[in-house]
Design a protein around this motif. Structure first.
Motif, PDB file in Angstrom:
ATOM      1  N   GLN B 254       0.838  -1.200   0.000  1.00 40.52           N
ATOM      2  CA  GLN B 254       0.000   0.000   0.000  1.00 40.52           C
ATOM      3  C   GLN B 254       0.876   1.253   0.000  1.00 40.52           C
ATOM      4  O   GLN B 254       0.603   2.206  -0.744  1.00 40.52           O
ATOM      5  N   ALA B 255       1.922   1.246   0.799  1.00 42.80           N
ATOM      6  CA  ALA B 255       2.819   2.412   0.845  1.00 42.80           C
ATOM      7  C   ALA B 255       3.496   2.613  -0.507  1.00 42.80           C
ATOM      8  O   ALA B 255       3.609   3.729  -1.020  1.00 42.80           O
ATOM      9  N   LYS B 256       3.920   1.524  -1.100  1.00 39.28           N
ATOM     10  CA  LYS B 256       4.603   1.621  -2.394  1.00 39.28           C
ATOM     11  C   LYS B 256       3.655   2.126  -3.478  1.00 39.28           C
ATOM     12  O   LYS B 256       4.039   2.921  -4.338  1.00 39.28           O
ATOM     13  N   LEU B 257       2.423   1.643  -3.423  1.00 38.19           N
ATOM     14  CA  LEU B 257       1.448   2.112  -4.407  1.00 38.19           C
ATOM     15  C   LEU B 257       1.135   3.590  -4.193  1.00 38.19           C
ATOM     16  O   LEU B 257       0.855   4.318  -5.153  1.00 38.19           O
ATOM     17  N   ALA B 258       1.226   4.036  -2.942  1.00 47.38           N
ATOM     18  CA  ALA B 258       1.008   5.462  -2.662  1.00 47.38           C
ATOM     19  C   ALA B 258       2.096   6.308  -3.336  1.00 47.38           C
ATOM     20  O   ALA B 258       1.814   7.351  -3.935  1.00 47.38           O
ATOM     21  N   GLU B 259       3.338   5.828  -3.253  1.00 38.60           N
ATOM     22  CA  GLU B 259       4.446   6.506  -3.956  1.00 38.60           C
ATOM     23  C   GLU B 259       4.155   6.590  -5.458  1.00 38.60           C
ATOM     24  O   GLU B 259       4.313   7.635  -6.090  1.00 38.60           O
ATOM     25  N   LEU B 260       3.728   5.468  -5.996  1.00 43.62           N
ATOM     26  CA  LEU B 260       3.447   5.401  -7.431  1.00 43.62           C
ATOM     27  C   LEU B 260       2.291   6.344  -7.798  1.00 43.62           C
ATOM     28  O   LEU B 260       2.284   6.971  -8.853  1.00 43.62           O
ATOM     29  N   ARG B 261       1.328   6.454  -6.896  1.00 50.44           N
ATOM     30  CA  ARG B 261       0.188   7.349  -7.097  1.00 50.44           C
ATOM     31  C   ARG B 261       0.663   8.806  -7.258  1.00 50.44           C
ATOM     32  O   ARG B 261       0.127   9.548  -8.101  1.00 50.44           O
ATOM     33  N   GLU B 262       1.663   9.160  -6.484  1.00 48.73           N
ATOM     34  CA  GLU B 262       2.232  10.512  -6.612  1.00 48.73           C
ATOM     35  C   GLU B 262       2.916  10.692  -7.963  1.00 48.73           C
ATOM     36  O   GLU B 262       2.700  11.671  -8.680  1.00 48.73           O
ATOM     37  N   TYR B 263       3.724   9.709  -8.284  1.00 51.75           N
ATOM     38  CA  TYR B 263       4.473   9.757  -9.540  1.00 51.75           C
ATOM     39  C   TYR B 263       3.531   9.869 -10.743  1.00 51.75           C
ATOM     40  O   TYR B 263       3.803  10.577 -11.721  1.00 51.75           O
ATOM     41  N   LEU B 264       2.414   9.146 -10.670  1.00 57.13           N
ATOM     42  CA  LEU B 264       1.480   9.085 -11.806  1.00 57.13           C
ATOM     43  C   LEU B 264       0.334  10.089 -11.687  1.00 57.13           C
ATOM     44  O   LEU B 264      -0.663   9.995 -12.415  1.00 57.13           O
ATOM     45  N   ALA B 265       0.492  11.091 -10.796  1.00 59.27           N
ATOM     46  CA  ALA B 265      -0.610  12.018 -10.470  1.00 59.27           C
ATOM     47  C   ALA B 265      -1.257  12.665 -11.694  1.00 59.27           C
ATOM     48  O   ALA B 265      -2.468  12.899 -11.716  1.00 59.27           O
ATOM     49  N   SER B 266      -0.453  12.882 -12.740  1.00 61.31           N
ATOM     50  CA  SER B 266      -0.993  13.597 -13.904  1.00 61.31           C
ATOM     51  C   SER B 266      -1.610  12.653 -14.941  1.00 61.31           C
ATOM     52  O   SER B 266      -2.114  13.096 -15.968  1.00 61.31           O
ATOM     53  N   SER B 267      -1.573  11.356 -14.681  1.00 60.38           N
ATOM     54  CA  SER B 267      -2.082  10.399 -15.688  1.00 60.38           C
ATOM     55  C   SER B 267      -3.347   9.704 -15.189  1.00 60.38           C
ATOM     56  O   SER B 267      -3.309   8.931 -14.216  1.00 60.38           O
ATOM     57  N   GLU B 268      -4.446   9.941 -15.877  1.00 64.27           N
ATOM     58  CA  GLU B 268      -5.701   9.327 -15.453  1.00 64.27           C
ATOM     59  C   GLU B 268      -5.614   7.799 -15.517  1.00 64.27           C
ATOM     60  O   GLU B 268      -5.981   7.090 -14.592  1.00 64.27           O
ATOM     61  N   ILE B 269      -5.094   7.317 -16.649  1.00 65.32           N
ATOM     62  CA  ILE B 269      -5.023   5.856 -16.808  1.00 65.32           C
ATOM     63  C   ILE B 269      -4.058   5.249 -15.790  1.00 65.32           C
ATOM     64  O   ILE B 269      -4.301   4.174 -15.228  1.00 65.32           O
ATOM     65  N   GLY B 270      -2.957   5.944 -15.532  1.00 61.60           N
ATOM     66  CA  GLY B 270      -1.987   5.457 -14.554  1.00 61.60           C
ATOM     67  C   GLY B 270      -2.616   5.321 -13.174  1.00 61.60           C
ATOM     68  O   GLY B 270      -2.429   4.309 -12.481  1.00 61.60           O
ATOM     69  N   LEU B 271      -3.398   6.337 -12.791  1.00 60.57           N
ATOM     70  CA  LEU B 271      -4.037   6.292 -11.471  1.00 60.57           C
ATOM     71  C   LEU B 271      -5.072   5.177 -11.399  1.00 60.57           C
ATOM     72  O   LEU B 271      -5.247   4.532 -10.359  1.00 60.57           O
ATOM     73  N   LYS B 272      -5.740   4.928 -12.532  1.00 59.94           N
ATOM     74  CA  LYS B 272      -6.705   3.824 -12.556  1.00 59.94           C
ATOM     75  C   LYS B 272      -5.980   2.492 -12.331  1.00 59.94           C
ATOM     76  O   LYS B 272      -6.464   1.617 -11.605  1.00 59.94           O
ATOM     77  N   GLY B 273      -4.813   2.369 -12.944  1.00 58.38           N
ATOM     78  CA  GLY B 273      -3.996   1.171 -12.742  1.00 58.38           C
ATOM     79  C   GLY B 273      -3.596   0.991 -11.291  1.00 58.38           C
ATOM     80  O   GLY B 273      -3.662  -0.125 -10.742  1.00 58.38           O
ATOM     81  N   VAL B 274      -3.198   2.099 -10.668  1.00 55.35           N
ATOM     82  CA  VAL B 274      -2.807   2.028  -9.253  1.00 55.35           C
ATOM     83  C   VAL B 274      -4.000   1.602  -8.395  1.00 55.35           C
ATOM     84  O   VAL B 274      -3.873   0.739  -7.522  1.00 55.35           O
ATOM     85  N   ALA B 275      -5.150   2.191  -8.680  1.00 52.93           N
ATOM     86  CA  ALA B 275      -6.353   1.848  -7.911  1.00 52.93           C
ATOM     87  C   ALA B 275      -6.687   0.362  -8.053  1.00 52.93           C
ATOM     88  O   ALA B 275      -7.047  -0.315  -7.082  1.00 52.93           O
ATOM     89  N   GLU B 276      -6.553  -0.166  -9.268  1.00 53.21           N
ATOM     90  CA  GLU B 276      -6.805  -1.600  -9.479  1.00 53.21           C
ATOM     91  C   GLU B 276      -5.849  -2.456  -8.639  1.00 53.21           C
ATOM     92  O   GLU B 276      -6.252  -3.433  -8.015  1.00 53.21           O
ATOM     93  N   MET B 277      -4.574  -2.068  -8.665  1.00 52.21           N
ATOM     94  CA  MET B 277      -3.601  -2.857  -7.916  1.00 52.21           C
ATOM     95  C   MET B 277      -3.872  -2.773  -6.419  1.00 52.21           C
ATOM     96  O   MET B 277      -3.722  -3.765  -5.705  1.00 52.21           O
ATOM     97  N   GLU B 278      -4.265  -1.574  -5.956  1.00 48.57           N
ATOM     98  CA  GLU B 278      -4.589  -1.439  -4.529  1.00 48.57           C
ATOM     99  C   GLU B 278      -5.732  -2.374  -4.158  1.00 48.57           C
ATOM    100  O   GLU B 278      -5.677  -3.059  -3.137  1.00 48.57           O
ATOM    101  N   GLU B 279      -6.740  -2.420  -5.022  1.00 45.48           N
ATOM    102  CA  GLU B 279      -7.879  -3.282  -4.704  1.00 45.48           C
ATOM    103  C   GLU B 279      -7.483  -4.759  -4.739  1.00 45.48           C
ATOM    104  O   GLU B 279      -7.916  -5.549  -3.890  1.00 45.48           O
ATOM    105  N   ILE B 280      -6.685  -5.134  -5.716  1.00 44.39           N
ATOM    106  CA  ILE B 280      -6.255  -6.535  -5.799  1.00 44.39           C
ATOM    107  C   ILE B 280      -5.464  -6.932  -4.547  1.00 44.39           C
ATOM    108  O   ILE B 280      -5.727  -7.965  -3.930  1.00 44.39           O
TER     109      ILE B 280
END
Lengths: 478, 478
Positions: B254-280
């Motif tokens: 979860q912490a690592k995905l939070a880092e990635l969420r920051e990195y991908l903040a400007s990408s809608e599709i990227g954030l959707k990917g992060v959200a999917e991984m968080e849920e999985i």
């Protein structure tokens, strides 16, 4: 929308229900093969074209599916074709691997074969064959074991059958005795039709095929033996209410073979055939007696409802030229269908690949026809329809998470479980269970969750009850 | 003697031992699939060439095996080709049969596929694929179930594995964020090599593939995250003595995905990917907790010796273009071998056949590689070697008859039995048992027969004892 996609003519998709039924047939057969020490092998779908050509007659060669060579050195590569049956690849296998095999080699093989036949009802361009052979021994124990396997497979499937048996040496002897040793093929083709067209038409056809009046006259005792050219015996339980032509005509096969022995007195090969048949019947009788008199019989796992009989059937010829001894065909008694299993003894199958003098005997179960018989007689077990025992249907995301824990626990207990993947309308979730014929649905709402229970609904009755996890396990395992 | 026959290059015969081992793998996998409600289907070996062409790229088209048309109307018939994988036939199947299916449709399929690849070690022109998919739902429960299936299959097989997981949306997001949205393929191809060639070589390759210095600079946080571009979590039992790179580096996903969420903040599709991984990951964690805290765990049938871990691996790309969400690959920890299972989420697989917008997720088990792993680690159960439990060896024709009765009785009790078909030299009969690794031989001479017993020899120890039928049954069943 684009045109609906399709598959090549004469091929089939098998859906879940068909696959469950086909697996039931194959698993039943494999279970019996294993009891006799037969082991499975598989060969490639493609064989070098030289392995296949000339093995199935001119007509067969035309029905081979050939593979186009592709890749860099396409022109140099040997041509390939799809397997046309399992017998020729088996012979190739035995010769190629003879150093690694221990003989007698007992193998079975269940794989698809391909034929460029004109597709029609019940005839496919891709279909499974299911062959069992023992090679490297001329002991008639091979014949006995195959007869026992046939009896056991059909007993387990619940199909009443009659095993027709004949011997190529007897047919050769008959041709010799009537003075037409070169006409054996014509004679077998003609008498094969006896059941359908009657004695007079058979005689006419024999004349057409060049048999002299004298030869035809000499053949008459065979065509008109007391029990209409068939000698019969019955093993196993007596036949009741079956449509078998053997009904009520139990004969002593030894006496009938003694008659045949007289008829074939001048033919060495014919007498050898009679001796083989006598030994086979004697083996069948002796194991039958041992079995039936045994107290342990009662404790066996076998079903006892189905009937099995054996007939010495002089009309049985079988088309394939490599048979040299006993030949078999099995017919279902309660349904109109061709042979559902067939085979025989061959003395030189591997000769085509340079290894002569290896005797073997084998039979092939016709999976498609067995499938049709079981369908027509409604003999498939009902529980094949669904493997899933319970579906979890949920009212919300939290309930879904809750169900996942229960599901994991049930699976750890060996119970097949599905969780509907979304907490959508209950009706939709129930329809899914209906369509897949899942017998139970575990409904999870907030009330159930609060009590650490689920509402278990039996789909057939509609009955519902609130159960905890141990109770659910008990319901599903019971 | 003629030249030894052979089979086409790149194809294989499977003998009894190989088949028993392959069946062990397939049966294990099928058993787990069934627990989750997946049902088997089969499709024909041949598909119309139009179904296959253009689905595997230009290179793939060249590797299709084409069938020559034969028969009368050969020129008119549509051209056919052999199945190249199970995915395209599955998509074709779903579209063709969509009216009959209930969605979500959970199917598995275990069949051979054919590719005209240059044959080499470990690469065959005919090999089995073993695919499991759920189609018709975008719920991430699909991903969860496949992860659970992977864990359970490898636990049953006794193989320690690490499941690498990534998400195509995250990869697309990274490409967007670094200002190279059209270079996603180049980026994935390059970072896929990170483990092998290191950061500097990857950067050089990225430059070669046309990425600007700026884009490469922006990518560096991904290539050099604290745990070397990989975010890890471990589920199940802790890893001990494994060669996993995850060893001792347990991270909070979860912490690592939070880092990635920051990195991908400007990408809608990227954030959707992060959200999917968080849920999985959240789904995996929640079922893990439920399971591990449960008392019933002790009563489960599962082996507990093997280890299973999951890693979020941003280097994981997978070549196939139809993936749109989570992607998986599984690697065995204790042996050097490529991916032994792989797959992912696709949102438009059936679009190629005119049915758009149907989401699914699936994985494929690599039977050949699993076979190699089990062989290398010596994990195949010993009892697979022989299905026959006892061989009857006899001294004469009468003893042979006697043995047949015993054999029939044992088989009725479900015991696999062979009777050596001739009363030949005892040494030869014993060699047969040896070669087939049959554990017991029941020797029958006139003395044994007179006492209504057999001399039972245990092949491993050489111990012998005289037993009657009930004692024999007890020995073999115990």
């Amino acid at each position: 929308m684009a045109q609906k996609p399709s598959i090549p003519k004469g091929t089939r998709d098998f859906g879940q229900v068909e696959m469950a039924r086909r697996n039931y047939i194959f698993d039943t057969i494999k279970g019996v093969f294993s009891l006799y020490g037969f082991q499975q092998i598989e060969t490639p779908a493609m064989e070098n074209i030289g392995t296949l050509m000339g093995k199935y007659g001119e007509e067969g060669d035309k029905l081979l599916f050939r593979i186009q060579n592709s890749g860099e050195k396409a022109a140099l590569a040997p041509e390939k074709g799809l397997r046309y049956d399992l017998t020729v690849p088996f012979a190739r296998y035995v010769v190629q691997h003879r150093e690694e095999l221990s003989f007698p080699f007992k193998r079975y093989q269940i794989q698809p074969v391909w034929r460029a036949d004109r597709p029609q009802k019940g005839r496919y361009r891709e279909f499974y064959q299911c062959d069992v052979d023992v090679i490297g021994s001329d002991s008639l124990l091979g014949e006995l074991e195959l007869i026992q396997i046939v009896e056991e497979v059909y007993r387990r499937l619940g199909i009443n059958v009659c095993l027709h048996i004949n011997n190529r040496k007897i047919l050769a002897g008959i041709a010799e005795v009537i003075g037409a040793p070169d006409k054996i093929v014509d004679i077998t083709v003609a008498i094969d039709k006896l059941d359908k067209i009657g004695v007079e038409a058979v005689n006419a056809e024999l004349a057409e095929r060049g048999l002299t009046d004298e030869a035809i006259k000499a053949l008459q005792p065979i065509l008109t033996t007391p029990s209409q050219n068939v000698l019969r015996t019955t093993t196993g339980r007596p036949i009741e209410q079956s449509s078998s032509p053997a009904q009520g005509r139990e004969n002593n096969p030894q006496a009938k073979l003694a008659e045949l022995r007289e008829y074939l007195a001048s033919s060495e090969i014919g007498l050898k055939g009679v001796a083989e048949m006598e030994e086979i019947f004697e083996l069948v009788e002796s194991t039958k007696t041992l079995l039936d008199s045994d107290d342990h019989r009662q404790s066996s796992v076998l079903k006892d409802e189905s009937h099995f009989s054996i007939e010495l059937d002089l009309c049985l010829a079988r088309g394939l030229n490599y048979y040299t001894g006993a030949i078999f065909e099995v017919k279902a008694l309660d349904v109109q269908m061709g042979s559902i299993t067939g085979g025989g003894r061959y003395d030189n199958l591997t000769g085509i690949f340079g290894l002569p003098g290896v005797s073997g005997v084998g039979i092939s179960f016709g999976a498609d026809r067995i499938y049709d018989v079981l369908t027509e007689l409604d003999l498939f077990p009902k529980e094949l329809q669904s493997t899933t025992q319970v579906l979890f249907a949920t009212f919300g995301a939290e309930e879904l998470r809750y169900a996942l824990g229960w599901a994991k626990e049930l699976r750890a207990q060996g119970i097949a479980v599905e969780v509907y993947p979304e907490p959508t309308k209950m009706k939709k979730q129930m329809s899914y269970a209906d369509a897949k014929q899942i017998p139970f649905v575990a409904i999870v709402g907030s009330d159930e969750m609060a009590q650490n229970k689920v509402m278990l609904k039996e789909m057939s009755s509609g009955n519902q009850q609130l159960v905890d996890l141990p109770e659910l396990v008990k319901s599903l395992k019971g």
